[in-house]
Design an enzyme around this catalytic site. Structure first.
Site, mmCIF file in Angstrom:
data_model
loop_
_atom_site.group_PDB
_atom_site.id
_atom_site.type_symbol
_atom_site.label_atom_id
_atom_site.label_comp_id
_atom_site.label_asym_id
_atom_site.label_seq_id
_atom_site.Cartn_x
_atom_site.Cartn_y
_atom_site.Cartn_z
ATOM 1 N N ASP A 79 0.821 -1.210 0.000
ATOM 2 C CA ASP A 79 0.000 0.000 0.000
ATOM 3 C C ASP A 79 0.851 1.253 0.000
ATOM 4 O O ASP A 79 2.057 1.222 0.253
ATOM 5 C CB ASP A 79 -0.939 0.007 1.207
ATOM 6 C CG ASP A 79 -0.195 -0.094 2.537
ATOM 7 O OD1 ASP A 79 0.810 -0.823 2.601
ATOM 8 O OD2 ASP A 79 -0.622 0.552 3.516
ATOM 9 N N GLU A 146 0.115 -1.390 5.646
ATOM 10 C CA GLU A 146 1.230 -0.949 6.476
ATOM 11 C C GLU A 146 1.047 0.501 6.892
ATOM 12 O O GLU A 146 1.304 0.872 8.042
ATOM 13 C CB GLU A 146 2.540 -1.120 5.699
ATOM 14 C CG GLU A 146 3.809 -0.903 6.542
ATOM 15 C CD GLU A 146 4.324 0.527 6.508
ATOM 16 O OE1 GLU A 146 5.287 0.823 7.242
ATOM 17 O OE2 GLU A 146 3.759 1.370 5.781
#
Length: 487
Positions: A79, A146
């Site tokens: 991400d 994350e």
């Protein structure tokens, strides 16, 4: 000079990064980029697994002749932080990142670039597709979410990993090797305020503080960048002598981003509009005497609006909210004794303040190396929330990666780094929440090192990747894997 052409070498790495940039991947919406990697794995008949948290692990056989070496994990997150400037039309759920080369930097057109951690993902995929790279058995680990709290790593099924050595590619200072990272702890606090009718003699206005640099709440917290939430609350508090009422307060975007924009909808006496403008200019002049150069685009937007709320906070509740924002801590709290003063041991980011329809939500997060050192700061924050009548939830809680300067893997990496750069490697810890802390807590036998090319302005629209550091970064990864293949 501006260009959209990416460099030619290393070819596999840049090709994968270009493809990744076309795929929207904000936190929690990594399915498409994960599928891109799955298709690569399928095309090479590689085994893979997607665990219950959505993390992907691809199993890559060793290069011929190196089957007896220990397995190595290469770990990255899929991400990216989704932040843009106000004048940029961009939907992070659907639109590709518009890459551009400006001088020696790769950046994006007024959005985050996604080099954090897309360049590491691209490097891992280049290992998979570039047949000139010699390597042992690999477990390519791609985690999700994350940037919103390391939730993918926290949910990772470590039983799917056999590796006892791991290379993390999520740090951002070429020439430095990272051997430890901060842990994190975060709160979300809420409270309802009783609204009251608007005085019909007052008119609604939008006041927006913008143009601050923002940035990463870990690696940039020592730079003393302006926090839009704190500055706007300061400005409003100083102007409590004027006639006004508060309807909305919106500032910040995420727990790991220093708030770069904040705005309020206020009802004011139109006859005092001139005073408001004058005091905004006074505040700007005062702040520019101490804010860093990165914040030199600081500016105000001040205009009347039509679609405002029909209710506001009472004057006492307005002042209570501003007092809350004023007293909540923000910034570096303590520094490391072992490293230069840019390594922060303990910090706090007042990340998000959101008041709408009488409901206030506040997000604040801590970063630390030694969890024992957080006790006083936690007590302070929790006491403030309690005194202001807030209901509090813990929304972040992940461990640090305690620095190990004597790690065998770090030692090998340092030797390779010196050969490539011609300079002794700098071994450092980083005041950011790498997933290494979580993964080593799940696999205590894991020896870990982290390195990457130079990225500046991560988590902001000024995020940029120094192109000249990418090729030596790739060569270092190749050289390390080749050495680990024979040991």
């Amino acid at each position: 000079m501006k260009s959209s052409a990416l460099p030619d070498t290393p070819a596999h790495l840049w090709q994968h990064f270009s493809e990744i940039a076309k795929i929207p991947r904000p936190s929690g919406k990594e399915q498409a980029v994960r599928e891109y990697i799955v298709e690569l794995a399928k095309s090479r008949n590689l085994d893979y697994v997607i665990d219950a948290a959505g993390n992907l692990i691809v199993y890559v056989p060793a290069s011929p002749g190196y089957e007896n070496a220990q397995t190595v994990a290469i770990q990255n997150h899929l991400d990216m932080v989704a932040v843009k400037t106000e004048d940029k039309e961009h939907n992070f759920d659907t639109d590709p990142i518009e890459l551009q080369v400006i001088g020696r930097w790769l950046t994006a057109d007024r959005t985050t670039l996604g080099a954090d951690n897309g360049i590491g993902v691209a490097a891992a995929l280049a290992v998979l597709t570039d047949t000139t790279t010699v390597h042992p058995r690999l477990e390519l680990v791609f985690t999700v979410e994350e940037e919103t709290g390391l939730y993918g790593a926290q949910g990772l099924d470590a039983s799917k990993l056999s590796a006892t050595r791991m290379i993390n590619l999520d740090t951002e200072d070429w020439g430095e090797i990272f051997v430890g990272c901060a842990g994190g702890y975060g709160y979300e606090a809420v409270r309802d305020f009783r609204s009251e009718p608007v005085d019909p003699t007052l008119k609604p206005y939008l006041i927006k503080l913008k143009g601050l640099a923002g940035g990463h709440s870990g690696v940039q917290i020592h730079e003393q960048l302006g926090n839009a939430n704190k500055l706007l609350a300061e400005f409003l508090t100083e102007n409590s002598d004027l006639i006004w009422a508060l309807a909305e307060f919106k500032g910040g975007v995420a727990h790991n981003v220093i708030a770069r924009v904040a705005s309020v909808v206020v009802y004011i006496d139109p006859a005092q509009e001139g005073k408001w403008r004058f005091r905004m200019e006074q505040a700007t002049q005062r702040w520019r005497t101490f804010l860093p150069d990165a914040d030199n685009q600081l500016a105000w937007q001040f205009k009347s609006v039509d679609d405002a709320s029909s209710s506001v906070l009472s004057a006492s509740d307005r002042d209570l909210l501003l007092s809350l924002v004023s007293v909540l801590p923000h910034g570096a709290q303590t520094y490391s004794f072992a490293q230069p003063a840019d390594l922060v041991n303990l910090s706090c980011n007042l990340a998000v303040v959101n008041l709408q329809a009488g409901e206030l939500k506040v997000q604040t997060s801590l970063r630390f190396f030694n969890e024992h050192e957080t006790i006083g700061l936690k007590n302070k924050i929790e006491s403030v929330f309690k005194l202001f009548g807030m209901d509090v939830d813990i929304v972040l809680d992940y461990p640090s990666w305690n620095p190990d300067f004597n790690s065998p893997l770090v030692g090998r990496t340092a030797i390779i780094s010196q050969k490539i750069t011609g300079k002794p490697a700098k071994l450092r810890a980083i005041h950011a929440g790498l997933e290494c802390g979580i993964l080593t807590s799940k696999k205590p036998d894991m020896d870990v090192v982290s390195f990457g090319p130079t990225i500046l302005g991560a988590h902001s629209p000024t995020e940029r990747l120094e192109i000249a550091t990418v090729e030596p970064f790739w060569k270092m990864l190749q050289a390390l894997l080749a050495e680990l293949a024979v040991v």
